[in-house]
Design a protein around this motif. Structure first.
Motif, short mmCIF file in Angstrom:
data_model
loop_
_atom_site.label_atom_id
_atom_site.label_comp_id
_atom_site.label_asym_id
_atom_site.label_seq_id
_atom_site.Cartn_x
_atom_site.Cartn_y
_atom_site.Cartn_z
N LYS A 60 -0.14 -24.40 12.16
CA LYS A 60 1.16 -25.02 11.87
C LYS A 60 1.24 -26.42 12.49
O LYS A 60 1.72 -27.37 11.85
CB LYS A 60 2.29 -24.14 12.41
CG LYS A 60 3.68 -24.61 11.99
CD LYS A 60 4.74 -23.59 12.39
CE LYS A 60 6.11 -24.04 11.91
NZ LYS A 60 7.16 -23.04 12.24
N GLU A 61 0.74 -26.56 13.70
CA GLU A 61 0.72 -27.87 14.36
C GLU A 61 -0.22 -28.83 13.65
O GLU A 61 0.07 -30.02 13.50
CB GLU A 61 0.30 -27.73 15.82
CG GLU A 61 1.32 -27.03 16.72
CD GLU A 61 0.84 -26.96 18.15
OE1 GLU A 61 0.07 -27.85 18.58
OE2 GLU A 61 1.22 -26.00 18.85
N ALA A 88 1.35 -30.12 10.38
CA ALA A 88 2.39 -31.10 10.69
C ALA A 88 1.75 -32.45 11.05
O ALA A 88 2.23 -33.52 10.64
CB ALA A 88 3.28 -30.60 11.83
N TYR A 89 0.66 -32.40 11.82
CA TYR A 89 -0.02 -33.63 12.23
C TYR A 89 -0.70 -34.30 11.03
O TYR A 89 -0.65 -35.54 10.89
CB TYR A 89 -1.06 -33.33 13.32
CG TYR A 89 -1.59 -34.58 13.99
CD1 TYR A 89 -0.91 -35.14 15.06
CD2 TYR A 89 -2.75 -35.20 13.53
CE1 TYR A 89 -1.38 -36.30 15.67
CE2 TYR A 89 -3.23 -36.35 14.14
CZ TYR A 89 -2.54 -36.90 15.21
OH TYR A 89 -3.00 -38.05 15.80
N ARG A 96 0.20 -34.15 7.93
CA ARG A 96 1.24 -34.74 7.09
C ARG A 96 1.75 -36.05 7.71
O ARG A 96 1.94 -37.05 7.00
CB ARG A 96 2.38 -33.73 6.91
CG ARG A 96 3.37 -34.10 5.82
CD ARG A 96 4.20 -32.91 5.41
NE ARG A 96 3.46 -32.00 4.53
CZ ARG A 96 3.39 -30.69 4.71
NH1 ARG A 96 3.99 -30.13 5.73
NH2 ARG A 96 2.70 -29.94 3.86
N LYS A 97 1.93 -36.05 9.01
CA LYS A 97 2.38 -37.25 9.71
C LYS A 97 1.35 -38.37 9.60
O LYS A 97 1.70 -39.56 9.52
CB LYS A 97 2.65 -36.92 11.19
CG LYS A 97 3.21 -38.08 11.99
CD LYS A 97 3.47 -37.65 13.43
CE LYS A 97 4.01 -38.82 14.27
NZ LYS A 97 4.24 -38.42 15.69
N ALA A 130 3.45 -22.18 8.06
CA ALA A 130 2.78 -23.42 8.44
C ALA A 130 3.07 -24.54 7.44
O ALA A 130 2.76 -25.71 7.70
CB ALA A 130 1.28 -23.19 8.54
N ASP A 131 3.61 -24.18 6.28
CA ASP A 131 4.11 -25.14 5.28
C ASP A 131 3.03 -26.01 4.63
O ASP A 131 3.18 -27.24 4.55
CB ASP A 131 5.18 -26.04 5.93
CG ASP A 131 6.02 -26.78 4.90
OD1 ASP A 131 6.25 -26.23 3.82
OD2 ASP A 131 6.42 -27.94 5.19
#
Length: 459
Positions: free
Chosen positions: A192-193, A196-197, A199-200, A232-233
């Motif tokens: 999940k982290e 997110a990273y 995508r950022k 986690a998307d």
């Protein structure tokens, strides 16, 4: 909520090609060699699609997963890996000389093996060779299949700096007992982290791969894994069925000591995963792929512009004729297929000597090209317009029907079972027809009569 019709699946569960290519790779032959490939590459410059796709194969893994069916190597020293990269670049430099510089590179895909397990320095070295030899389109896709066990934020930053913009995470399962049984390490950074990273950092089309049918998996445990993946998307989710073929991949026999889920339990796992993904807002693509509604794959499916090659689904905008580099890589041109030597030594020896390492391939005639398009449209978009196919090949609908050996009796069972509809020279796959799409495709494959190859079950 989808409920699989078990009687229907049983009825159509027969052996058949996966149709990642047409004709299937079982038709490739060793009479096709380096000179044939050079000729095929030159001819491809005047064929469609005009775009260029590049596949890079990295055959190395820090450790071998016992479930994997790929040709990979472990325990290779730094010198061997560096020599392989040098051979890879030599092949790129030579083959690219025959590819028109007027054509745009729209897609680069790294597979293996574990591409992200080699150093960023070597990845950059190959990437620079690609940029040196090809003209990138303004909008391109550069993707890598990564094991989360060897991916950290620093590597993500380096990949982004090189121009990578898509990542596929081979998670397989989140449960420690499952990972241990298949000899796979847990993610270095929580998934999940990591997503997110990514995508950022500017990555899109972020994918998570899961596998069902592994030791210690149950309906409940795999459902939990799917929920964790959805939380986690990712932009895309894939739930692959584990194919247990220890007679072909001997290391898979190690899994038998733990026991494996049965066929019915596997179907239940897929059923639950399908419903969970759809309930979470994902669009189903094929039998086991899912994408967010605003993802390129979902949009391409909606517009009937989804495509497929040996690397998986892609869109017509990003895909091109595929030029493969490295051991066992397959080039998919409009007029031919070409595959490289499968072992590292044979590949490096032949590249060092000849610059190419073709071990087998296949040239397609026009009838086969027509069949390929029909099957590809069915497999990807669940729809085919015979009039459009005829137009694409500047021929008549009757010629298209003849090429696919069309016989109404071959598709009648699908029509009766309300899985397929034929009207106005258009075929539309309906209902649960997508889950037996390989069977439907087989009805338009005259090459099946030859009996070449052994295939897995279609369901």
């Amino acid at each position: 909520m989808l409920k699989f019709d078990r009687n229907l699946l049983d009825k159509y569960n027969v052996a058949g090609p996966r149709y990642t290519s047409y004709p299937p790779a079982t038709f490739f032959h060793t009479e096709y060699g380096n000179a044939d490939y050079k000729e095929s590459v030159i001819v491809s410059n005047k064929e469609n699609p005009e775009n260029v796709s590049v596949y890079i194969h990295i055959p190395f893994c820090p450790q071998l997963c016992t479930f994997c069916g790929c040709t990979t190597y472990t325990g290779m020293g730094a010198k061997t890996i560096e020599s392989y990269i040098d051979a890879l670049i030599k092949e790129i430099d030579l083959v690219s000389q025959d590819i028109s510089t007027e054509r745009k590179l729209t897609q680069v895909h790294w597979g293996g093996g574990t591409p992200n397990a080699i150093s960023a320095k070597l990845i950059r070295k190959v990437t620079e060779a690609i940029k040196r030899n090809f003209s990138f389109a303004d909008s391109y896709e550069m993707a890598m299949e990564c094991s989360p066990a060897y991916l950290d934020f620093k590597m993500v930053d380096e990949l982004r700096d090189m121009g990578f913009n898509r990542i596929s995470l081979g998670v397989q399962d989140f449960k420690p007992e499952v990972l241990k049984a298949i000899n796979r390490k847990a993610p270095r950074v929580p998934v999940k982290e990591m997503i997110a990273y990514l995508r950022k950092a500017g990555f899109s089309g972020i994918n998570v791969d899961l596998v069902y049918g592994l030791p210690f998996q149950t309906r409940e445990s795999f459902n939990e894994t799917v929920q964790m993946a959805l939380e986690a998307d990712p932009d895309r989710l894939v739930t692959f069925s584990y194919a247990h073929v220890p007679s072909v991949m001997t290391r898979q026999k190690e899994l038998e000591q733990y026991g494996l889920p049965g066929a019915d339990e596997k179907i239940t796992m897929l059923e639950d995963a399908y419903n969970s993904a759809v309930n979470a807002g994902y669009v189903p693509i094929g039998m086991d792929h899912f994408a967010k509604p605003d993802d390129d794959f979902a949009i391409a499916l909606r517009d009937k512009k989804l495509h497929r090659n040996f690397q998986g689904y892609c869109t017509r905008e990003t895909t091109g004729q595929v030029y493969g580099f490295g051991t066992s890589s397959i080039s998919q041109l409009f007029n031919a297929y070409s595959q490289n030597e499968k072992t590292i030594k044979a590949y490096m020896d032949r590249v060092e000597k000849d610059g190419r390492a073709v071990v087998r391939g296949y040239k397609l005639n026009q009838n086969e090209q027509i069949v390929r398009q029909v099957i590809n449209e069915l497999m990807c978009n669940y729809f085919v317009d015979f009039k459009q196919v005829a137009s694409d090949f500047d021929t008549s609908v009757s010629v298209v029907y003849k090429a696919v050996d069309f016989q109404l009796e071959k598709i009648q069972p699908f029509i009766i079972d309300e899985l397929l509809e034929l009207a106005n020279d258009e075929l539309t796959v309906k209902g649960q027809g997508r889950f037996v799409i390989r069977n439907i495709a087989m009805a338009f494959d005259p090459a099946l009569k030859s009996g070449k190859g052994q295939y897995s079950k279609t369901v």
